[in-house]
Design an enzyme around this catalytic site. Structure first.
Site, PDB file in Angstrom:
ATOM      1  N   CYS A  79      33.996 -15.118  17.780  1.00 19.22           N
ATOM      2  CA  CYS A  79      35.689 -14.943  17.902  1.00 19.22           C
ATOM      3  C   CYS A  79      35.115 -13.536  16.222  1.00 19.22           C
ATOM      4  O   CYS A  79      34.442 -12.534  16.239  1.00 19.22           O
ATOM      5  CB  CYS A  79      36.722 -15.316  17.067  1.00 19.22           C
ATOM      6  SG  CYS A  79      37.860 -14.534  18.123  1.00 19.22           S
ATOM      7  N   HIS A 186      35.748 -18.021  22.349  1.00 12.83           N
ATOM      8  CA  HIS A 186      35.281 -19.157  21.678  1.00 12.83           C
ATOM      9  C   HIS A 186      34.751 -20.325  22.602  1.00 12.83           C
ATOM     10  O   HIS A 186      35.391 -20.956  23.711  1.00 12.83           O
ATOM     11  CB  HIS A 186      37.108 -19.949  21.415  1.00 12.83           C
ATOM     12  CG  HIS A 186      37.907 -19.233  20.494  1.00 12.83           C
ATOM     13  ND1 HIS A 186      37.430 -19.760  19.115  1.00 12.83           N
ATOM     14  CD2 HIS A 186      38.370 -17.950  20.729  1.00 12.83           C
ATOM     15  CE1 HIS A 186      38.311 -18.476  18.117  1.00 12.83           C
ATOM     16  NE2 HIS A 186      39.154 -17.694  19.251  1.00 12.83           N
ATOM     17  N   GLU A 188      33.894 -22.910  22.066  1.00 10.84           N
ATOM     18  CA  GLU A 188      34.542 -24.544  21.374  1.00 10.84           C
ATOM     19  C   GLU A 188      36.055 -24.841  22.082  1.00 10.84           C
ATOM     20  O   GLU A 188      36.357 -25.814  22.387  1.00 10.84           O
ATOM     21  CB  GLU A 188      34.668 -24.683  20.202  1.00 10.84           C
ATOM     22  CG  GLU A 188      36.541 -23.557  19.774  1.00 10.84           C
ATOM     23  CD  GLU A 188      35.086 -22.535  19.192  1.00 10.84           C
ATOM     24  OE1 GLU A 188      36.336 -21.968  18.673  1.00 10.84           O
ATOM     25  OE2 GLU A 188      34.644 -21.863  19.377  1.00 10.84           O
TER      26      GLU A 188
END
EC number: 4.3.2.10
Length: 206
Positions: A79, A186, A188
């Site tokens: 990001c 992202h 994650e």
């Protein structure tokens, strides 16, 4: 060992939790010695480009990151962390980035005709520009999770690995130049697809 670089503006715990789930050895640190000892680095980020670069430079992390990249250590920016890899950012003011990738970070365009709103928050599909080991076992068209208002432009076309379309904006989703990798979304927070990308990144150090 992967070191998640802590400069006070990253989504640190979510990244760590994802790596822990994958059983990839990792730690959060801003220690220069630990960064040097790491097998790979992740530069996360949430916030504004100028503030992030000011903090990174105050901690002299810009120098150590550049040194480790020159040693061919894999680096993944996530990001804002991806945006910092480029030469310049134009978030409020013009600010130099780490300069590890060619290109600039500019604000996305509103598209009122198609009801496209900024910031870009949500799931979007990936279009592959070229093959890369980061996408081993991942099909084109899979969805990943974005949260951003700025994106990379004027980059080297050969650095583009995958992108997403959002109104008139062609968003570089993943860029890579040798050992320097950026993900605008992202991983994650992107479910099984994001975990697979992080797992493939972890494979680079084996």
């Amino acid at each position: 060992m992967i070191v998640i670089i802590d400069y006070g503006m990253g989504n640190l715990k979510s990244v760590k939790n994802a790596l822990d789930y994958l059983e990839i050895e990792n730690k959060i640190s801003c220690s220069k010695d630990e960064i040097r000892a790491a097998d790979a680095l992740i530069l996360p980020g949430v916030g504004a480009f100028p503030d992030a670069m000011e903090t990174i430079e105050k901690l002299s992390l810009d120098k150590i990151i550049s040194e480790e990249v020159r040693r061919n250590k894999p680096l993944l920016g996530i990001c804002l962390g991806m945006q910092l890899l480029f030469e310049n950012g134009f978030e409020g003011i013009e600010r130099k980035g780490l300069g590890l990738l060619k290109g600039s970070i500019i604000k996305m365009k509103d598209d009122k005709v198609n009801n496209i709103k900024i910031p870009h928050i949500g799931w979007n599909d990936l279009v592959f520009s070229r093959s890369d080991e980061l996408f081993r076992g991942i099909d084109e068209g899979e969805f990943v999770y974005y949260v951003h208002s700025y994106f990379a432009q004027d980059y080297n076309n050969e650095d583009l690995v995958a992108y997403s379309e959002y109104g008139e904006n062609k968003i570089p989703g993943v860029v890579r130049c040798k050992n320097v990798i950026g993900a605008q979304f992202h991983p994650e927070k992107s479910g099984s697809v994001g975990l697979a990308i992080l797992k493939n990144f972890g494979e680079l150090i084996k």
